[in-house]
Design an enzyme around this catalytic site. Structure first.
Site, PDB file in Angstrom:
ATOM      1  N   GLY A 198      48.849  40.121  39.333  1.00 50.65           N
ATOM      2  CA  GLY A 198      49.705  40.290  38.166  1.00 50.65           C
ATOM      3  C   GLY A 198      49.270  41.368  37.204  1.00 50.65           C
ATOM      4  N   LYS A 255      49.437  46.110  40.132  1.00 51.82           N
ATOM      5  CA  LYS A 255      49.077  46.966  41.269  1.00 51.82           C
ATOM      6  C   LYS A 255      50.322  47.445  42.003  1.00 51.82           C
ATOM      7  CE  LYS A 255      46.390  43.747  42.980  1.00 51.82           C
ATOM      8  NZ  LYS A 255      46.522  42.794  41.878  1.00 51.82           N
ATOM      9  N   GLU A 306      27.203  38.386  26.319  1.00 49.69           N
ATOM     10  CA  GLU A 306      27.326  39.653  27.048  1.00 49.69           C
ATOM     11  C   GLU A 306      26.528  40.763  26.372  1.00 49.69           C
ATOM     12  OE1 GLU A 306      28.427  39.716  29.955  1.00 49.69           O
ATOM     13  OE2 GLU A 306      29.363  37.741  29.931  1.00 49.69           O
TER      14      GLU A 306
HETATM   15  P1  ADP Z   1      50.150  42.799  41.194  1.00 44.74           P
HETATM   16  O1  ADP Z   1      50.738  43.600  42.294  1.00 44.74           O
HETATM   17  O2  ADP Z   1      48.916  43.420  40.599  1.00 44.74           O
HETATM   18  O3  ADP Z   1      49.916  41.379  41.523  1.00 44.74           O
HETATM   19  P2  ADP Z   1      52.641  43.370  39.986  1.00 44.74           P
HETATM   20  O4  ADP Z   1      52.622  44.838  39.968  1.00 44.74           O
HETATM   21  O5  ADP Z   1      53.423  42.729  41.064  1.00 44.74           O
HETATM   22  O6  ADP Z   1      51.181  42.792  39.989  1.00 44.74           O
HETATM   23  O7  ADP Z   1      53.133  42.856  38.570  1.00 44.74           O
HETATM   24  C1  ADP Z   1      54.171  41.929  38.419  1.00 44.74           C
HETATM   25  C2  ADP Z   1      55.016  42.277  37.231  1.00 44.74           C
HETATM   26  O8  ADP Z   1      54.283  42.139  36.037  1.00 44.74           O
HETATM   27  C3  ADP Z   1      55.468  43.713  37.249  1.00 44.74           C
HETATM   28  O9  ADP Z   1      56.658  43.855  37.952  1.00 44.74           O
HETATM   29  C4  ADP Z   1      55.649  44.018  35.782  1.00 44.74           C
HETATM   30  O10 ADP Z   1      56.879  43.541  35.335  1.00 44.74           O
HETATM   31  C5  ADP Z   1      54.577  43.180  35.131  1.00 44.74           C
HETATM   32  N1  ADP Z   1      53.351  43.947  34.891  1.00 44.74           N
HETATM   33  C6  ADP Z   1      52.143  43.702  35.452  1.00 44.74           C
HETATM   34  N2  ADP Z   1      51.220  44.567  35.007  1.00 44.74           N
HETATM   35  C7  ADP Z   1      51.835  45.389  34.153  1.00 44.74           C
HETATM   36  C8  ADP Z   1      51.393  46.505  33.361  1.00 44.74           C
HETATM   37  N3  ADP Z   1      50.124  46.930  33.387  1.00 44.74           N
HETATM   38  N4  ADP Z   1      52.297  47.129  32.598  1.00 44.74           N
HETATM   39  C9  ADP Z   1      53.579  46.702  32.577  1.00 44.74           C
HETATM   40  N5  ADP Z   1      54.055  45.670  33.295  1.00 44.74           N
HETATM   41  C10 ADP Z   1      53.207  44.998  34.070  1.00 44.74           C
HETATM   42 ZN    ZN Z   2      25.783  36.122  31.777  1.00 44.49          ZN
END
Ligand code: ADP
Ligand code: ZN
Ligand code: MG
Length: 626
Positions: A212, A215, A435
């Site tokens: 999330g 990536k 930390e």
């Molecule tokens: P991952 O592939 O890392 O698990 P995703 O790219 O599928 O995560 O992210 C899921 C959704 O969360 C994206 O479609 C977007 O809507 C939101 N999201 C996640 N990270 C970001 C970010 N850094 N900036 C903006 N939206 C994000």
């Molecule tokens: Zn520690």
């Protein structure tokens, strides 16, 4: 970007196969009915036939296995003279017929003709395939794929179009990753420039980070920025029931991609195929399928050299430590980009993006929301804003208010509780001092690594914060002093808690584990103890994967065992005292950095370097055991 499933060629091929199958089926039916359709002979009961024989009415009979056909002598006007009956197992029939002077003959044993033999060999397998195809179709959700297309990659292709294009502007809070990926965009846009100078364009980039964090979004943005097609497939989709399907799919995917080059292949959940091969040795039963798939992937990645149009493979994983080392070699995924949970300012930027998509009430303070959501990933924040909007709509309001967002935080937190932690303010304070304790001790200890980053953004259940130390040079040997420094650094966190709060928390468990491991290895494996001498008390060898890291001890006398334990204890105690002394000596700095990090959540780079530069190592006398 527009989504479309790639072609449906296999379907037409199946239309033809189906037709042929139906034809065969019809022929088979006919071949069964042929003998019966020839003549329409009335059937009579067997008893009547016997009566007629006894009465001498039967002229001649033709006996086959499933029918007796006979001709009667005195058929009435208009009545049929040939009748048939079903034979009953009757040994006396020939005798009886002979007695009555009936002319009779039996059919030669049935010899299947060539045609029926052929059918009986060909049809069942075909029916089997038909059934298989039926199930395969159902399994694939009625898509365009048939039984023999197991080998087709199921990659979806996105071709960026103007409205739905994802760009870097849609991703926030992951600036470092964006900088690195910007370079990839340039490779895709101007491959000639790099080719002209003889530079090798990287083939694989691995995005590493918790779920999330964006990536998938980032890799779509790379495609969007570069304006190239984007193949997306999940690692688990390669691996299926059928051995060899995965490898064939990889091949197919790369073939398709090469046709569309320059383009990007994005493999999500790379760990599904890329798990360390040696690491799974303990698993009973083969992982042949996954291994074949992985090998094919490696082969393909090695394969496309010297292409003037680049195909760049992006992959994502949240378990980089499980990946096979072969994947990370140069020419494969030699670039790794960390996509971490966003810090305070990153969260604010992500909230801004999503708040723009809803109607926000006047005076909503997103900074406050960002402060309260430490540990949230981008997806959680997107979810939060949406939850807030839902709450507002449910209350028949036209704008999203602060209280909606506050309530949404609670909802999202409730959903997150299982996955990761959101720290309470007092916990956050403990983590901050902990930390910073690591960082100050780590900075002053020898050992060839420098503290690069302190973060109190929680990472999953285990780590509530972390201090990142990067080696300044590649080292293969550690001196006794280095290792003692490492132990002290590991104990620095706990020591800071002791000094500041006068008590310790459970947060240091992992540090203590690692510190004790190092101390045990110093005594048992490296022979670094003065009193016990250069003996290896631990048995080396065996499988590090199965043994879980701890070596069984050689058989030693009780006295030696006690001495080892005492020595280990001594090492850890000395390191602990050292850490305490250092932190006492730098108490003001400890407070200073801790308050800064409570503010910003992450301190790194030059900021951190400047802060740590003012730390001082207490004199040797201070370091001596208290
Ligand atoms: P991952 O592939 O890392 O698990 P995703 O790219 O599928 O995560 O992210 C899921 C959704 O969360 C994206 O479609 C977007 O809507 C939101 N999201 C996640 N990270 C970001 C970010 N850094 N900036 C903006 N939206 C994000
Ligand atoms: Zn520690
Ligand atoms: Mg993803």
């Amino acid at each position: 970007m527009a989504l479309r499933q790639d072609d449906n060629r296999p379907n037409r091929r199946f239309g033809i196969i189906n037709l042929v199958l139906i034809g065969f089926g019809v022929l088979l039916l006919f071949s069964n009915f042929l003998p019966n359709t020839g003549a329409q002979v009335p059937r009579v009961p067997y008893s009547l036939f016997i009566d007629q024989v006894n009465d001498g009415h039967v002229k001649r009979a033709y006996i086959t296995q499933d029918q007796i056909r006979y001709e009667i002598t005195d058929a009435e006007e208009g009545a049929p003279s040939v009748l048939a009956t079903t034979p009953i197992f009757d040994m006396e029939l020939p005798q009886r017929l002979e007695q009555k002077g009936v002319e009779f003959a039996a059919a030669p044993p049935k010899r299947p003709n060539f045609f029926t033999t052929l059918l009986s060999w060909v049809v069942p397998p075909l029916i089997f395939i038909l059934v298989l195809q039926f199930f395969a179709r159902r399994q694939m959700g009625g898509g365009a794929q048939g039984a023999l297309s197991f080998t087709k990659s199921k990659a979806k292709v996105y071709v960026p179009d103007e409205e739905s294009r994802v760009t870097f502007a849609d991703v926030a809070g992951v600036d470092e990753a964006k900088t690195e990926l910007n370079e990839i965009v340039d490779f895709l846009k101007n491959p000639e420039r790099y080719a002209a100078i003889g530079a090798r364009i990287p083939k694989g980039v691995l995005l590493v980070g918790p779920p999330g964090t964006g990536k998938t979004l980032l890799s779509k943005a790379v495609a969007g920025e570069a304006g190239v097609p984007f193949f997306i497939i999940s690692g688990s989709e390669f691996v299926e029931l059928f051995v060899g399907a995965g490898a064939a799919r990889v091949r197919d995917l790369f073939e398709e991609a090469k046709k569309k080059a320059p383009c990007i292949i994005f493999i999500d959940e790379l760990d599904a195929i890329g798990k360390s091969r040696s690491g799974s040795m303990g698993v009973v039963g083969g992982n042949d399928e996954r291994e074949q798939t992985l090998n094919q992937l490696l082969t393909e990645m090695d394969g496309f050299t010297g292409q003037d149009k680049p195909v760049i493979v992006l992959a994502a994983t949240n378990q980089p430590e499980t990946l096979d080392a072969a994947l990370l070699r140069p020419g494969r995924f030699d670039r790794q980009v960390l996509v971490d949970r966003p810090d305070l300012s990153g969260r604010k930027k992500i909230l801004d993006i999503y708040a723009n998509k809803v109607k926000l009430a006047e005076g909503v303070d997103l900074d406050k929301i960002a402060q309260a959501t430490s540990g949230f990933a981008g997806a959680d924040l997107a979810n939060l804003v949406n939850e807030g909007a839902l709450l507002a709509a449910r209350a028949y309001r036209t704008t999203v208010e602060q209280k909606d967002l506050n309530e949404a935080i609670e909802r999202v937190v409730a959903g997150l509780e299982k996955k990761s932690r959101v720290l309470q303010p007092d916990e956050k304070k403990v983590v901050a001092y902990h930390e910073v304790g690591h960082a100050i001790v780590g900075h002053l200890m020898p050992g060839g690594s420098k503290v690069a980053k302190i973060s109190i953004v929680p990472r999953g259940m285990a780590a509530l914060g972390y201090t990142l130390q990067l080696p300044t040079e590649e080292r293969f040997l550690n001196s006794k002093e280095d290792l003692e420094g490492q132990i002290a650094t590991l104990l620095g966190g706990r020591s800071a808690e002791e000094i500041v709060f006068g008590e310790v928390t459970t947060g240091a468990a992992n540090d203590l584990q690692r510190a004790t491991d190092i101390a045990e290895q110093m005594v048992g494996t490296y022979g670094m103890s003065d009193t016990l001498g250069p003996l290896a008390y631990d048995k080396q060898g065996g499988s590090r994967f199965l043994g879980g890291g701890s070596n069984p001890r050689r058989s030693v006398s009780d006295a030696t065992a006690q001495a080892i334990d005492k020595e280990v204890r001594g090492l850890v105690d000395r390191a602990h005292n050292r850490a305490l002394a250092i932190l006492h000596g730098n108490r003001a700095l400890l407070e200073d950095i801790a308050s800064k990090i409570l503010d910003k959540e992450v301190i790194e780079g030059d900021d951190l370097k400047d802060l740590l530069a003012s730390s001082t190592l207490p004199s040797e006398a201070m370091l001596a055991p208290v």
